[in-house]
Design a protein around this motif. Structure first.
Motif, PDB file in Angstrom:
ATOM      1  N   GLY A  56     -38.322  25.408  14.817  1.00  0.00           N
ATOM      2  CA  GLY A  56     -37.900  24.323  13.949  1.00  0.00           C
ATOM      3  C   GLY A  56     -36.750  24.734  13.050  1.00  0.00           C
ATOM      4  O   GLY A  56     -36.458  25.921  12.884  1.00  0.00           O
ATOM      5  N   ASP A  57     -36.113  23.731  12.456  1.00  0.00           N
ATOM      6  CA  ASP A  57     -34.973  23.961  11.578  1.00  0.00           C
ATOM      7  C   ASP A  57     -35.316  23.701  10.118  1.00  0.00           C
ATOM      8  O   ASP A  57     -34.786  24.363   9.230  1.00  0.00           O
ATOM      9  N   LEU A  58     -36.208  22.743   9.880  1.00  0.00           N
ATOM     10  CA  LEU A  58     -36.652  22.425   8.525  1.00  0.00           C
ATOM     11  C   LEU A  58     -38.174  22.464   8.484  1.00  0.00           C
ATOM     12  O   LEU A  58     -38.836  22.308   9.515  1.00  0.00           O
ATOM     13  N   PHE A  59     -38.716  22.635   7.257  1.00  0.00           N
ATOM     14  CA  PHE A  59     -40.157  22.777   7.125  1.00  0.00           C
ATOM     15  C   PHE A  59     -40.640  21.945   5.945  1.00  0.00           C
ATOM     16  O   PHE A  59     -40.139  22.073   4.829  1.00  0.00           O
ATOM     17  N   LEU A  60     -41.600  21.109   6.244  1.00  0.00           N
ATOM     18  CA  LEU A  60     -42.158  20.190   5.259  1.00  0.00           C
ATOM     19  C   LEU A  60     -43.506  20.739   4.792  1.00  0.00           C
ATOM     20  O   LEU A  60     -44.371  21.061   5.609  1.00  0.00           O
ATOM     21  N   VAL A  61     -43.672  20.878   3.474  1.00  0.00           N
ATOM     22  CA  VAL A  61     -44.926  21.380   2.918  1.00  0.00           C
ATOM     23  C   VAL A  61     -45.303  20.536   1.713  1.00  0.00           C
ATOM     24  O   VAL A  61     -44.497  19.730   1.211  1.00  0.00           O
ATOM     25  N   SER A  75     -50.453  14.814   3.794  1.00  0.00           N
ATOM     26  CA  SER A  75     -50.669  13.810   4.831  1.00  0.00           C
ATOM     27  C   SER A  75     -49.684  13.981   5.994  1.00  0.00           C
ATOM     28  O   SER A  75     -48.483  14.142   5.786  1.00  0.00           O
ATOM     29  N   ARG A  76     -50.230  13.938   7.202  1.00  0.00           N
ATOM     30  CA  ARG A  76     -49.412  14.038   8.406  1.00  0.00           C
ATOM     31  C   ARG A  76     -48.426  12.879   8.506  1.00  0.00           C
ATOM     32  O   ARG A  76     -47.375  12.990   9.153  1.00  0.00           O
ATOM     33  N   THR A  77     -48.719  11.797   7.825  1.00  0.00           N
ATOM     34  CA  THR A  77     -47.836  10.630   7.826  1.00  0.00           C
ATOM     35  C   THR A  77     -46.442  10.980   7.304  1.00  0.00           C
ATOM     36  O   THR A  77     -45.428  10.472   7.801  1.00  0.00           O
ATOM     37  N   ARG A  78     -46.392  11.873   6.297  1.00  0.00           N
ATOM     38  CA  ARG A  78     -45.099  12.273   5.738  1.00  0.00           C
ATOM     39  C   ARG A  78     -44.208  12.915   6.806  1.00  0.00           C
ATOM     40  O   ARG A  78     -42.995  12.687   6.840  1.00  0.00           O
ATOM     41  N   GLN A 248     -42.293  18.700  -0.210  1.00  0.00           N
ATOM     42  CA  GLN A 248     -40.986  19.317  -0.417  1.00  0.00           C
ATOM     43  C   GLN A 248     -40.471  19.845   0.915  1.00  0.00           C
ATOM     44  O   GLN A 248     -41.261  20.143   1.828  1.00  0.00           O
ATOM     45  N   VAL A 249     -39.160  19.975   1.030  1.00  0.00           N
ATOM     46  CA  VAL A 249     -38.521  20.342   2.289  1.00  0.00           C
ATOM     47  C   VAL A 249     -37.732  21.640   2.101  1.00  0.00           C
ATOM     48  O   VAL A 249     -37.038  21.811   1.087  1.00  0.00           O
ATOM     49  N   PHE A 250     -37.821  22.524   3.093  1.00  0.00           N
ATOM     50  CA  PHE A 250     -37.094  23.784   3.057  1.00  0.00           C
ATOM     51  C   PHE A 250     -36.312  23.986   4.350  1.00  0.00           C
ATOM     52  O   PHE A 250     -36.758  23.571   5.422  1.00  0.00           O
ATOM     53  N   THR A 251     -35.178  24.666   4.229  1.00  0.00           N
ATOM     54  CA  THR A 251     -34.563  25.257   5.410  1.00  0.00           C
ATOM     55  C   THR A 251     -35.338  26.532   5.723  1.00  0.00           C
ATOM     56  O   THR A 251     -36.193  26.962   4.933  1.00  0.00           O
TER      57      THR A 251
END
Length: 392
Positions: A56-61, A75-78, A248-251
């Motif tokens: 992956g390129d971005l990571f959502l946590v 939530s998996r919906t995000r 929040q989103v990370f590279t």
């Protein structure tokens, strides 16, 4: 031309016992610095091993995310909402949870990290995992980390010996009811300061292992793959601006840096390693200062004589700095050799990635030279007061 032996070396070598003690003291400080840097690197490398091998390129946590080992689901919906943004090609959910694995030989239970994902959308970029994805599609089959610490038993050894039917029992935390899974293959990830071992399972098996603690729609990391040519920073800004503030989103690099910062700043181990590295440098300066000061005091009459016959302070100060440089090199060599041996022993004992790197070797060499030069600069005050009148 006859080779001239430097005065700095002649003075140091005149008292061989003192020289050996000085080299041993500096070598010990060098060893301490190598140990601190080695364990610090092992801390960061092991803590981010999963991050570095994620696809992956971005990571959502979750917005409450602190580190990989402090589970904060969202939530998996995000994650699926991110599919609607320009540049996003695909997404993959990932589940993380500590559980207890029962040692099949002793019956003892030990904490292990369980990573769950959809085998049809793999999240770990390791050749051994790619090769065994079909096995993970079979219910109640897992991959075991051969780099796990030995308390989990000879699971990897038995599998390598041809036992492909062995099963182990996994217990969710705060539960006395175990769940049996079969070892379908091995991979190598290794432990960290917060994790003793790892298991990879399918998302369906993960949810069966944790039936009462994990709803299917609550995930721990969302992996986002971008279309070729997409600017990752632009997508991050768009996602952060549009998604609710519960995520929040990370590279990739941002994700790794966030984890490193947590261990460096917010945990006792990170603080202690930094403190000990600083203390080693301070103690080193004091030790070398005492060595050089003592040597100057012993040779005080000789320095005064040199002044009397016309040598300037600059020449004498240069002698002291040469002594500092010689001591730094002589102390560095045994310290480096001992550190290489100690790294090998520690890596085998802890299963942590404690490795001698060129970067650390240069850092310690530079620090040792600077430490000795600093000590020399502090010690020359005694030399400045050398007066020819003291011997006449």
């Amino acid at each position: 031309m006859i080779f001239k032996i430097p005065l700095a070396w002649l003075q140091l070598a005149q008292q061989k016992v003192r020289l050996l003690v000085a080299v041993a003291g500096i070598g010990f400080i060098v060893l301490l610095m190598f140990v601190q840097l080695g364990f610090q690197d092992a801390l960061y490398s092991s803590a981010t091993a999963v991050h570095q091998n994620l696809k992956g390129d971005l990571f959502l946590v979750s917005s409450q995310y602190k580190s990989l080992t402090s589970n904060q689901s969202f939530s998996r919906t995000r994650l699926y909402q991110s599919l609607g943004f320009d540049g996003v090609e695909s997404v993959s959910p990932m589940y993380l949870q500590f559980a207890k694995l029962k040692n099949p030989a002793t019956g003892e239970k030990y904490s292990i990290y369980v990573i769950g994902f959809d085998p049809g959308r793999p999240v770990i970029n390791l050749p051994e995992v790619e090769k065994n994805l079909d096995k993970l599609k079979i219910p109640d089959v897992m991959l075991f980390d051969r780099g796990s610490r030995p308390e989990f038993g000879p699971i990897a050894e038995k599998f390598n010996a041809g036992d492909t039917t062995q099963t182990v029992e996994i217990f969710p935390f705060n539960s006395l009811i175990g769940y049996r899974v079969r070892i379908g293959g091995l991979f190598t990830l290794g432990p960290s300061f917060g994790v003793d071992g790892n298991l990879l399972v399918s998302d369906s098996t993960f949810l069966r292992i944790n039936p009462n603690t994990r709803p299917a729609d609550m995930i721990d990391i969302g992996l986002i793959s971008l279309k070729p040519g997409t600017n990752a920073e632009t997508v991050v800004k768009n996602l952060q601006a549009s998604l609710p503030n519960d995520v929040q989103v990370f590279t990739r690099q941002g994700f790794i840096d966030f984890e490193k910062k947590y261990w460096a700043v917010r945990t006792p181990i990170g603080f202690i390693l930094n403190l000990m590295l600083t203390m080693a440098a301070v103690v080193g300066v004091v030790i070398v200062y005492q060595i050089l000061y003592s040597n100057i005091a012993t040779q005080f009459v000789a320095y005064a004589t040199l002044k009397a016959i016309g040598y300037a302070n600059r020449y004498l100060l240069n002698v002291v700095f040469q002594q500092a440089l010689i001591l730094s090199i002589l102390g560095y060599i045994p310290g480096f050799i001992t550190s290489v041996l100690l790294y090998s022993f520690a890596a085998e004992a802890t299963k942590l990635p404690i490795l001698m790197t060129t970067n650390n070797a240069l850092i310690v060499l530079t620090s040792t030279v600077l430490m000795c030069i600093t000590s020399g600069a502090l010690a020359i005050n005694k030399l400045r007061s050398a007066d020819p009148g003291d011997i006449f």
